[in-house]
Design a protein around this motif. Structure first.
Motif, PDB file in Angstrom:
ATOM      1  N   ASN A  85      34.489  37.584  78.066  1.00 10.97           N
ATOM      2  CA  ASN A  85      33.496  38.100  77.116  1.00 10.97           C
ATOM      3  C   ASN A  85      33.602  37.408  75.761  1.00 10.97           C
ATOM      4  OD1 ASN A  85      32.342  39.844  78.944  1.00 10.97           O
ATOM      5  ND2 ASN A  85      33.455  41.639  78.233  1.00 10.97           N
ATOM      6  N   LEU A  86      34.827  37.136  75.313  1.00  9.83           N
ATOM      7  CA  LEU A  86      35.003  36.432  74.041  1.00  9.83           C
ATOM      8  C   LEU A  86      34.464  35.009  74.133  1.00  9.83           C
ATOM      9  CD1 LEU A  86      38.560  37.703  73.038  1.00  9.83           C
ATOM     10  CD2 LEU A  86      36.363  38.374  72.039  1.00  9.83           C
ATOM     11  N   VAL A  87      34.735  34.335  75.243  1.00  4.09           N
ATOM     12  CA  VAL A  87      34.198  32.981  75.441  1.00  4.09           C
ATOM     13  C   VAL A  87      32.675  33.030  75.437  1.00  4.09           C
ATOM     14  CG1 VAL A  87      33.977  31.066  77.093  1.00  4.09           C
ATOM     15  CG2 VAL A  87      36.223  32.075  76.654  1.00  4.09           C
ATOM     16  N   ASP A  88      32.110  34.007  76.133  1.00  3.51           N
ATOM     17  CA  ASP A  88      30.648  34.135  76.183  1.00  3.51           C
ATOM     18  C   ASP A  88      30.046  34.427  74.816  1.00  3.51           C
ATOM     19  OD1 ASP A  88      30.595  33.552  78.884  1.00  3.51           O
ATOM     20  OD2 ASP A  88      30.394  35.650  79.519  1.00  3.51           O
ATOM     21  N   GLN A  89      30.717  35.241  73.995  1.00  4.64           N
ATOM     22  CA  GLN A  89      30.225  35.514  72.637  1.00  4.64           C
ATOM     23  C   GLN A  89      30.162  34.230  71.821  1.00  4.64           C
ATOM     24  OE1 GLN A  89      32.741  38.494  70.863  1.00  4.64           O
ATOM     25  NE2 GLN A  89      32.175  40.055  72.362  1.00  4.64           N
ATOM     26  N   VAL A  90      31.223  33.434  71.905  1.00  4.38           N
ATOM     27  CA  VAL A  90      31.251  32.173  71.163  1.00  4.38           C
ATOM     28  C   VAL A  90      30.187  31.228  71.707  1.00  4.38           C
ATOM     29  CG1 VAL A  90      32.653  30.141  70.606  1.00  4.38           C
ATOM     30  CG2 VAL A  90      33.679  32.415  70.533  1.00  4.38           C
ATOM     31  N   ARG A  91      30.043  31.188  73.033  1.00  2.00           N
ATOM     32  CA  ARG A  91      29.016  30.333  73.641  1.00  2.00           C
ATOM     33  C   ARG A  91      27.619  30.728  73.154  1.00  2.00           C
ATOM     34  NH1 ARG A  91      30.963  29.777  79.950  1.00  2.00           N
ATOM     35  NH2 ARG A  91      31.606  27.596  79.794  1.00  2.00           N
ATOM     36  N   LEU A  92      27.342  32.028  73.113  1.00  2.00           N
ATOM     37  CA  LEU A  92      26.025  32.493  72.675  1.00  2.00           C
ATOM     38  C   LEU A  92      25.764  32.102  71.221  1.00  2.00           C
ATOM     39  CD1 LEU A  92      23.375  34.002  73.002  1.00  2.00           C
ATOM     40  CD2 LEU A  92      24.608  36.135  72.544  1.00  2.00           C
ATOM     41  N   GLU A  93      26.736  32.315  70.366  1.00  2.00           N
ATOM     42  CA  GLU A  93      26.562  31.938  68.956  1.00  2.00           C
ATOM     43  C   GLU A  93      26.296  30.448  68.815  1.00  2.00           C
ATOM     44  OE1 GLU A  93      30.012  33.314  66.845  1.00  2.00           O
ATOM     45  OE2 GLU A  93      29.564  35.412  67.279  1.00  2.00           O
ATOM     46  N   ARG A  94      27.076  29.646  69.522  1.00  2.00           N
ATOM     47  CA  ARG A  94      26.878  28.200  69.449  1.00  2.00           C
ATOM     48  C   ARG A  94      25.545  27.790  70.049  1.00  2.00           C
ATOM     49  NH1 ARG A  94      32.817  25.502  70.630  1.00  2.00           N
ATOM     50  NH2 ARG A  94      33.763  26.309  68.731  1.00  2.00           N
ATOM     51  N   ALA A  95      25.162  28.412  71.150  1.00  2.11           N
ATOM     52  CA  ALA A  95      23.877  28.098  71.777  1.00  2.11           C
ATOM     53  C   ALA A  95      22.736  28.360  70.802  1.00  2.11           C
ATOM     54  CB  ALA A  95      23.691  28.924  73.049  1.00  2.11           C
ATOM     55  N   ARG A  96      22.788  29.491  70.130  1.00  2.93           N
ATOM     56  CA  ARG A  96      21.742  29.803  69.146  1.00  2.93           C
ATOM     57  C   ARG A  96      21.712  28.764  68.028  1.00  2.93           C
ATOM     58  NH1 ARG A  96      22.668  36.345  69.037  1.00  2.93           N
ATOM     59  NH2 ARG A  96      21.044  36.827  70.548  1.00  2.93           N
ATOM     60  N   GLU A  97      22.893  28.368  67.559  1.00  3.35           N
ATOM     61  CA  GLU A  97      22.947  27.348  66.500  1.00  3.35           C
ATOM     62  C   GLU A  97      22.363  26.027  66.983  1.00  3.35           C
ATOM     63  OE1 GLU A  97      27.043  27.062  65.305  1.00  3.35           O
ATOM     64  OE2 GLU A  97      27.102  29.145  64.635  1.00  3.35           O
ATOM     65  N   PHE A  98      22.721  25.603  68.199  1.00  2.00           N
ATOM     66  CA  PHE A  98      22.222  24.339  68.735  1.00  2.00           C
ATOM     67  C   PHE A  98      20.720  24.390  68.966  1.00  2.00           C
ATOM     68  CE2 PHE A  98      26.653  23.722  70.672  1.00  2.00           C
ATOM     69  CZ  PHE A  98      27.070  22.943  69.600  1.00  2.00           C
ATOM     70  N   ALA A 124      22.692  31.939  82.119  1.00  2.00           N
ATOM     71  CA  ALA A 124      23.596  32.700  81.249  1.00  2.00           C
ATOM     72  C   ALA A 124      22.866  33.130  79.974  1.00  2.00           C
ATOM     73  CB  ALA A 124      24.819  31.855  80.897  1.00  2.00           C
ATOM     74  N   PHE A 125      22.107  32.235  79.360  1.00  2.00           N
ATOM     75  CA  PHE A 125      21.390  32.556  78.125  1.00  2.00           C
ATOM     76  C   PHE A 125      20.387  33.682  78.367  1.00  2.00           C
ATOM     77  CE2 PHE A 125      18.490  32.072  74.579  1.00  2.00           C
ATOM     78  CZ  PHE A 125      19.347  31.809  73.530  1.00  2.00           C
ATOM     79  N   LYS A 126      19.683  33.632  79.496  1.00  2.00           N
ATOM     80  CA  LYS A 126      18.727  34.703  79.823  1.00  2.00           C
ATOM     81  C   LYS A 126      19.453  36.028  80.018  1.00  2.00           C
ATOM     82  CE  LYS A 126      14.827  32.445  82.080  1.00  2.00           C
ATOM     83  NZ  LYS A 126      14.105  32.271  83.350  1.00  2.00           N
ATOM     84  N   ARG A 127      20.624  35.994  80.643  1.00  2.00           N
ATOM     85  CA  ARG A 127      21.401  37.219  80.858  1.00  2.00           C
ATOM     86  C   ARG A 127      21.821  37.822  79.512  1.00  2.00           C
ATOM     87  NH1 ARG A 127      25.300  35.082  83.597  1.00  2.00           N
ATOM     88  NH2 ARG A 127      26.895  35.144  82.000  1.00  2.00           N
ATOM     89  N   TRP A 128      22.192  36.960  78.551  1.00  2.00           N
ATOM     90  CA  TRP A 128      22.653  37.433  77.242  1.00  2.00           C
ATOM     91  C   TRP A 128      21.511  37.948  76.367  1.00  2.00           C
ATOM     92  CZ3 TRP A 128      25.363  32.131  76.534  1.00  2.00           C
ATOM     93  CH2 TRP A 128      26.542  32.097  77.285  1.00  2.00           C
ATOM     94  N   THR A 129      20.373  37.228  76.391  1.00  2.00           N
ATOM     95  CA  THR A 129      19.311  37.509  75.422  1.00  2.00           C
ATOM     96  C   THR A 129      18.032  38.079  76.020  1.00  2.00           C
ATOM     97  OG1 THR A 129      18.374  35.279  75.579  1.00  2.00           O
ATOM     98  CG2 THR A 129      20.121  35.637  73.931  1.00  2.00           C
ATOM     99  N   GLY A 130      17.825  37.885  77.310  1.00  2.00           N
ATOM    100  CA  GLY A 130      16.593  38.341  77.939  1.00  2.00           C
ATOM    101  C   GLY A 130      15.473  37.318  77.897  1.00  2.00           C
ATOM    102  N   VAL A 131      15.710  36.177  77.234  1.00  2.00           N
ATOM    103  CA  VAL A 131      14.702  35.113  77.171  1.00  2.00           C
ATOM    104  C   VAL A 131      15.347  33.774  77.498  1.00  2.00           C
ATOM    105  CG1 VAL A 131      13.276  36.307  75.457  1.00  2.00           C
ATOM    106  CG2 VAL A 131      15.021  34.710  74.688  1.00  2.00           C
TER     107      VAL A 131
END
Length: 154
Positions: A85-98, A124-131
């Motif tokens: 979950n911590l890895v996924d949180q960091v991935r999501l933040e970085r994905a949004r930045e990129f 994975a991004f769709k699972r986290w954000t719905g889009v």
């Protein structure tokens, strides 16, 4: 900077022992605040954020924190957290930045975030954000008043 060897044994001029001690105390207090106030999950997250290559393996993070893999998992569980979950949180933040701050394509972003391909990243991004990542990028650009390059007039 070149210093003659003979000068290395001489005392430092203009040094202030009282100021040095005061600075040392301030630095130790700041370090204690950074490490003492943060839970174990925050410490793990910091290691994840600063790891290269990304994402780090559990064993590498455990070794960095001088604990066994089992201890790392147990201590995270005590704080209702998990390594993934911590890895996924960091991935999501970085994905949004990129997606909002760069022109990187989905394959490049997936690679930087440690995914085998863009399809896995997109799921994975769709699972986290719905889009989808593409939809997220367009929506963010529109809300910022930026015209997407694919729709820009020629």
């Amino acid at each position: 900077m070149v210093v003659p060897t003979a000068m290395l044994s001489e005392p430092i001029r203009f040094s202030d022992d009282q100021l040095a001690e005061s600075s040392r105390v301030q630095c130790e207090a700041a370090l204690k605040q950074l490490t003492g106030d943060a839970g174990f999950d925050c410490r793990v997250r910091r290691v994840i954020e600063t790891s290269y290559p990304f994402p780090p393996k559990l064993a590498r993070v455990a070794a960095t924190l001088f604990v066994s893999e089992r201890t790392l998992k147990r201590r995270l569980q005590e704080e209702n957290a998990s390594f993934q979950n911590l890895v996924d949180q960091v991935r999501l933040e970085r994905a949004r930045e990129f997606l909002t701050g760069t022109g990187m394509n989905l394959n490049q972003i997936a690679d930087v975030l440690g995914y085998a391909d863009a399809a896995n990243f997109t799921r994975a991004f769709k699972r986290w954000t719905g889009v989808s990542p593409s939809h997220y990028r367009v929506t963010e650009q529109q809300s910022a008043g930026v015209v997407p390059s694919t729709l820009a007039p020629v």
